[in-house]
Design an enzyme around this catalytic site. Structure first.
Site, short mmCIF file in Angstrom:
data_model
loop_
_atom_site.label_atom_id
_atom_site.label_comp_id
_atom_site.label_asym_id
_atom_site.label_seq_id
_atom_site.Cartn_x
_atom_site.Cartn_y
_atom_site.Cartn_z
CG HIS A 64 -5.92 0.65 4.84
ND1 HIS A 64 -4.68 0.10 5.01
CD2 HIS A 64 -6.56 0.49 6.03
CE1 HIS A 64 -4.56 -0.37 6.25
NE2 HIS A 64 -5.70 -0.15 6.89
CD GLU A 88 -2.88 -1.03 2.44
OE1 GLU A 88 -2.81 -0.03 3.20
OE2 GLU A 88 -3.71 -1.95 2.62
#
Length: 526
Positions: A277, A259
């Site tokens: 997220h 990420e």
């Protein structure tokens, strides 16, 4: 102290630290290189998920006392390196539980009813009512992997939709699961029975890739996978392949192995719903995380007990044990003074320290009390800062074995903490409804005196005039006596005086007392 904040934190939490007198230094968008410069001289570092706290960062931040993660996961913190350096790592484990559970339900519904796909088609000018037919949640089997705080909240909400609940969690008993209408099963059974699975567990070496090709091959073709926990628990390539070939029906993911990410084989599949997220991305969760981590950092900087310290060997203290934490630390400091009074510093304690817990507190986990004793002891004898994190390491480095014991049998007090090493011993307790701390034994002599900041312990021959002589010496030095106890040994001889003074007793006064006829030894503590 200086608190470096490298990511956006709720203003309420930062103001709490300012109100406590700390300098809050907010530096957003730091690179790994600029972080190394910024962390120099910082006593605390507050981060979220983007900042990587590596071994190099910890080595550069030589003044760091605590690293605070405003959230749950600690994938971006080298906890082992922090522990080696005595740096406390704290998080806010309860701050985003509700938000994460609600986002799980949002993805569950979005996956079941193809909401984002239909939304995108309609906004693109296509009315595709038949293409995006979904399924009901009612009577479907939801497999929950990890029945912790978030898993239980998801179970409660899924039950309201009429889902049948099964779960895998080796740390939960079947009876506890039944209380919330969940059937515990093994992981293979869960994968074979579930129509939906949702994951709520930490990413560890054991859980990385847990849901991979082998596990997905055991699933029904109707299975849909939901992950709002941690990226990497699901093997994304294996998941994409299983969806593409029809092994399972689809997935909804909020977290990814790397990420941020904008490329994945999963993004090419219509059966997949993704979000960047967002599990903790609510105003309420951000406020809770900021407030919680500020409170934990404030406690750590003050040297107090920190409930959410992840690298303290005993980061929990029951309500029965917690009142004894300040007493335990104070006993450690006083004991260090006794041992240091022999002229050998910390080595005066010998090669071991025995700590005994007697009475009701022995029924509880007393490890945090042992850390408090060590924190007090080595904090008084070591030139380096000593915390709950590095106190055991300091003991090991100095070659001192720590031997805690516990017994529920107590003779004279409801609860008692006793420290012994070499020729010295010390015991203390909390007295009365107000839990007033009291020293009740020094070097096997019974006393009754508060564990004050400044104590003078005088061993003397049991003969008339000794108290007056000591009082005269202290008076001539303009030292006020705040409290005093005369202790007796097992034979009843009044052979020890414990005196609380208004300030530290100067070395020349201690030397003068040691030269008085009839005085055996003098120890100044504090």
């Amino acid at each position: 102290m200086r608190v470096l904040v490298s990511e956006k934190i709720a203003d309420g939490g930062l103001q709490r630290l300012r109100d406590a007198g700390h300098e809050v230094d907010v530096q957003l968008d730091l690179t790994p290189e600029t972080l190394l410069d910024a962390v120099k001289g910082a006593h605390a570092l507050i981060i979220r998920s983007a900042t990587k706290v590596t071994k190099e960062v910890l080595e550069t931040g030589t003044d760091l006392v605590v690293v605070g993660r405003a959230g749950i996961g600690l994938d971006n913190v080298d906890v082992a390196a922090a522990t080696d350096r005595g740096v406390m790592v704290v998080n806010a484990p309860q701050s985003n539980t509700l938000s994460a559970a609600e986002h799980t339900m949002a993805l569950l519904l979005a996956q079941a009813r193809n909401v984002p796909q239909a939304h995108a088609a309609l906004k693109d000018g296509r009315w595709e009512r038949s293409k995006w037919e979904g399924v009901e949640l009612s009577d479907k089997v939801l497999g929950i992997i990890g029945l912790g705080r978030i898993g239980k909240l998801v179970a409660q909400r899924a039950m309201a939709f009429g889902m049948k609940l099964i779960a895998y969690d080796p740390f939960v008993t079947p009876d506890r699961a039944r209380q919330i209408n969940v059937e515990l099963v093994d992981l293979d059974t869960l994968m074979s029975r579930a129509d939906f699975i949702t994951l709520h567990l930490a990413k560890t070496p054991e859980t990385a890739g847990l849901i991979g090709a082998e596990m997905l091959a055991k699933a029904k073709p109707t299975l849909r996978v939901i992950n709002v926990a941690r990226g990497g628990i699901v093997d994304e390539d294996a998941l994409a392949a299983a969806i593409a070939d029809g092994t399972i029906a689809g997935a909804a993911l909020d977290v990814f192995a790397a990420e941020p990410t904008t490329e994945s084989p999963l993004f090419e599949l219509d059966q997949v719903v993704v979000t960047p997220h967002l599990g903790a991305s609510t105003a309420e969760a951000q406020d809770k995380a900021g407030d919680t981590i500020a409170a934990m950092v404030e406690l750590a900087l003050a040297g107090d007990f920190v409930p959410f310290a992840v690298n303290v060997s005993a980061a929990e203290a029951s309500e029965s044990v917690r009142p004894y934490l300040p007493l335990a630390e104070r006993l450690g400091r006083i004991f260090a003074g006794l041992c240091g009074g022999d002229g050998d510093g910390a080595s005066g304690s010998g090669n071991s320290i025995d700590i005994e817990y007697q009475g009701q507190i022995a029924e509880y986990d007393t490890r945090i009390l042992t850390l408090s004793v060590l924190k007090g002891f080595f904090g008084a004898t070591s030139g380096e800062p000593v915390s709950y994190v590095n106190a055991p390491q300091v003991a090991e480095e100095q070659g001192i074995e720590v031997r805690p014991t516990a017994t529920t049998t107590a003779r004279d007090y409801v609860n008692l903490i006793t420290i012994r090493s070499g020729a010295h011993s010390l015991a203390g307790t909390l007295v009365g409804l107000r839990s007033v701390p009291s020293l009740v034994m020094i070097d096997d002599h019974t006393v009754d005196v508060p564990p004050s900041e400044h104590l003078l312990v005088v061993r003397n021959e049991d003969r008339p005039g000794m108290i007056g002589t000591v009082g005269s010496v202290l008076g001539e030095a303009s030292l006020n006596i705040d409290d005093m106890a005369v202790g007796s040994n097992e034979q009843g001889a009044k052979a020890i005086m414990v005196i609380a003074t208004d300030r530290s007793v100067p070395d020349d006064v201690v030397t003068r007392l040691r030269g008085v006829d009839g005085i055996v030894s003098v120890y100044a503590v504090g």
